[in-house]
Design a protein around this motif. Sequence first.
Motif, mmCIF file in Angstrom:
data_model
loop_
_atom_site.group_PDB
_atom_site.id
_atom_site.type_symbol
_atom_site.label_atom_id
_atom_site.label_comp_id
_atom_site.label_asym_id
_atom_site.label_seq_id
_atom_site.Cartn_x
_atom_site.Cartn_y
_atom_site.Cartn_z
ATOM 1 N N UNK A 186 3.998 5.950 2.563
ATOM 2 C CA UNK A 186 3.475 7.051 2.696
ATOM 3 C C UNK A 186 4.306 8.387 3.363
ATOM 4 N N UNK A 187 4.598 7.503 4.665
ATOM 5 C CA UNK A 187 6.082 8.218 5.328
ATOM 6 C C UNK A 187 7.354 8.689 3.945
ATOM 7 N N UNK A 188 7.813 8.101 3.234
ATOM 8 C CA UNK A 188 8.640 8.683 2.605
ATOM 9 C C UNK A 188 8.469 9.788 1.316
ATOM 10 N N UNK A 189 6.819 9.425 0.588
ATOM 11 C CA UNK A 189 7.007 10.900 0.305
ATOM 12 C C UNK A 189 6.531 11.614 1.128
ATOM 13 N N UNK A 190 6.199 11.233 1.915
ATOM 14 C CA UNK A 190 5.520 12.716 2.953
ATOM 15 C C UNK A 190 6.770 13.347 3.041
ATOM 16 N N UNK A 246 0.215 -1.161 0.091
ATOM 17 C CA UNK A 246 -0.093 0.182 0.061
ATOM 18 C C UNK A 246 0.633 1.071 0.383
ATOM 19 N N UNK A 247 0.784 1.753 -0.805
ATOM 20 C CA UNK A 247 1.834 3.124 -1.467
ATOM 21 C C UNK A 247 1.215 4.259 -1.516
ATOM 22 N N UNK A 248 2.140 5.514 -2.510
ATOM 23 C CA UNK A 248 1.596 6.317 -2.705
ATOM 24 C C UNK A 248 1.857 6.966 -4.184
ATOM 25 N N UNK A 249 1.217 7.159 -5.058
ATOM 26 C CA UNK A 249 2.034 7.898 -6.525
ATOM 27 C C UNK A 249 2.103 9.307 -6.132
ATOM 28 N N UNK A 250 2.897 10.037 -6.190
ATOM 29 C CA UNK A 250 2.880 11.957 -6.053
ATOM 30 C C UNK A 250 3.069 11.668 -7.564
ATOM 31 N N UNK A 296 0.016 16.110 -7.224
ATOM 32 C CA UNK A 296 -1.080 15.097 -6.895
ATOM 33 C C UNK A 296 -0.457 13.833 -5.880
ATOM 34 N N UNK A 297 -1.633 13.215 -5.323
ATOM 35 C CA UNK A 297 -1.062 12.144 -4.850
ATOM 36 C C UNK A 297 -2.447 11.138 -4.819
#
Length: 118
Positions: free
Chosen positions: A78-82, A6-10, A98-99
């Motif tokens: 999420x931590x690394x993107x933030x 579960x990750x984020x796309x920046x 966008x995220x």
Amino acid sequence: MQVPRQALLLRILIGEDDRNDGRPLYEAIVLKAREMHLAGATVLRGGMGFGHSSRLHMTKILRLSEDLPLVIEIVDGEDKINAFLPTLDTMMTSGLVTLEKVQVLQYGSRGGQIEATP
């Protein structure tokens, strides 16, 4: 390096002519993401687009480019993107960021099938 399932796309949308300290902004962003050990970054060049100013940017037959739109995509936890966002904020003077929540099915090389979880 591992990327959580579960990750984020920046996603960062900028113009090809945008700069940061004299260097192309897209290059500065990718190098900073690498320096901060994010999982990876990809720069995609668009053939046509417009943004906040509504000025149309497009390729022309007789011109190599006309400040073409660029999309930078970075996927990580999420931590690394933030942690990267404040740095990104200091680099950008315009553009769109966008995220999105994403599910990572594969990162790197491995055998077997890719399966999504319900």
